[in-house]
Design a protein around this motif. Structure first.
Motif, PDB file in Angstrom:
ATOM      1  N   ASP A 161       0.914  -1.308   0.141  1.00  0.00           N
ATOM      2  CA  ASP A 161      -0.036  -0.159  -0.066  1.00  0.00           C
ATOM      3  C   ASP A 161       0.903   1.286  -0.141  1.00  0.00           C
ATOM      4  OD1 ASP A 161      -2.587  -1.554   0.243  1.00  0.00           O
ATOM      5  OD2 ASP A 161      -2.099  -1.841   2.404  1.00  0.00           O
ATOM      6  N   SER A 200       1.247   4.045  -3.024  1.00  0.00           N
ATOM      7  CA  SER A 200       0.743   5.306  -2.871  1.00  0.00           C
ATOM      8  C   SER A 200       1.785   6.346  -3.459  1.00  0.00           C
ATOM      9  CB  SER A 200       0.506   5.712  -1.591  1.00  0.00           C
ATOM     10  OG  SER A 200      -0.531   4.787  -1.059  1.00  0.00           O
ATOM     11  N   LYS A 201       3.134   5.843  -3.073  1.00  0.00           N
ATOM     12  CA  LYS A 201       4.526   6.926  -3.087  1.00  0.00           C
ATOM     13  C   LYS A 201       4.679   6.829  -4.737  1.00  0.00           C
ATOM     14  CE  LYS A 201       6.685   6.607   1.248  1.00  0.00           C
ATOM     15  NZ  LYS A 201       8.020   6.340   1.804  1.00  0.00           N
ATOM     16  N   GLU A 216      -6.642  12.364  -6.642  1.00  0.00           N
ATOM     17  CA  GLU A 216      -6.122  11.234  -6.502  1.00  0.00           C
ATOM     18  C   GLU A 216      -4.400  11.407  -5.547  1.00  0.00           C
ATOM     19  OE1 GLU A 216      -8.313   8.292  -9.736  1.00  0.00           O
ATOM     20  OE2 GLU A 216      -6.040   8.526  -9.716  1.00  0.00           O
ATOM     21  N   MET A 218      -3.838  10.193  -1.786  1.00  0.00           N
ATOM     22  CA  MET A 218      -2.645   9.322  -1.433  1.00  0.00           C
ATOM     23  C   MET A 218      -1.741  10.050  -0.731  1.00  0.00           C
ATOM     24  SD  MET A 218      -2.149   7.096  -5.153  1.00  0.00           S
ATOM     25  CE  MET A 218      -2.144   8.681  -6.136  1.00  0.00           C
ATOM     26  N   ARG A 266      -3.007   9.929   3.007  1.00  0.00           N
ATOM     27  CA  ARG A 266      -2.907   8.418   3.684  1.00  0.00           C
ATOM     28  C   ARG A 266      -1.476   8.470   4.037  1.00  0.00           C
ATOM     29  NH1 ARG A 266      -6.228   5.226  -1.190  1.00  0.00           N
ATOM     30  NH2 ARG A 266      -8.266   5.784  -0.446  1.00  0.00           N
ATOM     31  N   GLU A 306      -1.130  -3.551  -6.686  1.00  0.00           N
ATOM     32  CA  GLU A 306      -1.753  -3.004  -5.571  1.00  0.00           C
ATOM     33  C   GLU A 306      -3.218  -4.019  -5.378  1.00  0.00           C
ATOM     34  OE1 GLU A 306      -3.267  -1.092  -2.226  1.00  0.00           O
ATOM     35  OE2 GLU A 306      -1.158  -1.575  -2.978  1.00  0.00           O
ATOM     36  N   ALA A 358      -7.156   1.954  -0.530  1.00  0.00           N
ATOM     37  CA  ALA A 358      -6.133   2.094  -1.526  1.00  0.00           C
ATOM     38  C   ALA A 358      -6.178   0.915  -2.771  1.00  0.00           C
ATOM     39  CB  ALA A 358      -4.744   1.756  -0.852  1.00  0.00           C
TER      40      ALA A 358
END
Length: 211
Positions: free
Chosen positions: A61, A65-66, A105, A109, A112, A177, A186
């Protein structure tokens, strides 16, 4: 007379004592009832339920995200070039759609990552530097330089070819993912990326075929 007065006095005392007993009994019943009500109000069932803790997240996750933040940033940078360089209104409209979908988005992210105690990747887009990301489908500095120099029909074709490759990389990342991530929201975002960008890939390939 004396005997009669004594009898009356005894009767009155007995009556008074009886009334007192009745009053005490009533008070005792009322007290027990009130205490019972207090006990009921203080039971757990009368209080608001505790909020459920957030779902656990894992390394997949975090990586998703990164890397997707960097990926989206480059897509937005590419889309921004279309405003002044594209000759096709359809491409300009697509570029606007890409920016409108991916910017929110990125914010989601980023939020998060902050909540997880992770660093948000530095924004290197538009600075003439590599994006420092292992994300698939990313354009190189040379690719971005060529796109910036192009215009008209040449830009249109180059933009579509590069963005198709870029989107394919995003879909691959999102599918990873979906299979390895554990954080529900996610994984849902990854599913949205697959759905939206697969449709845009089909649209862009069709535009390339017609050009």
């Amino acid at each position: 007379m004396t005997s009669h007065r004594t009898l009356v006095r005894r009767t009155a005392l007995a009556t008074t004592a009886g009334l007192a007993a009745l009053i005490l009994a009533a008070c005792s019943d009322g007290g027990d009832h009130n205490m019972g009500s207090m006990g009921t109000d203080s039971t757990p069932s009368a209080t608001a339920p505790a909020k459920a803790e957030d779902e656990d997240h894992n390394d997949a996750d975090i990586s998703f995200s990164k890397e997707m933040i960097q990926h989206h940033r480059q897509a937005i940078e590419m889309a921004g070039l279309a405003d002044s360089r594209a000759s096709s209104k359809e491409i300009k409209d697509l570029a606007t759609k890409i920016k409108g979908a991916q910017d929110p988005e990125i914010r989601t992210m980023s939020g998060r990552l902050t909540a997880w105690g992770e660093e948000i990747p530095a924004d290197m887009s538009g600075m003439g530097h590599g994006m420092s990301s292992s994300a698939t489908g990313m354009m190189s500095d040379d690719d971005m330089a060529k796109l910036e120099k192009a215009s008209g029909a040449e830009f249109d074709k180059m933009f579509l070819e590069m963005m198709v490759k870029h989107h394919e990389g995003a879909v691959d990342m999102a599918n990873t993912e979906k299979s390895k991530g554990s954080y529900g929201p996610a994984v849902e975002l990854a599913n949205d990326v697959v759905t939206a960008q697969t449709a845009e890939i089909e649209q862009m390939n069709k535009m390339l075929d017609e050009s």
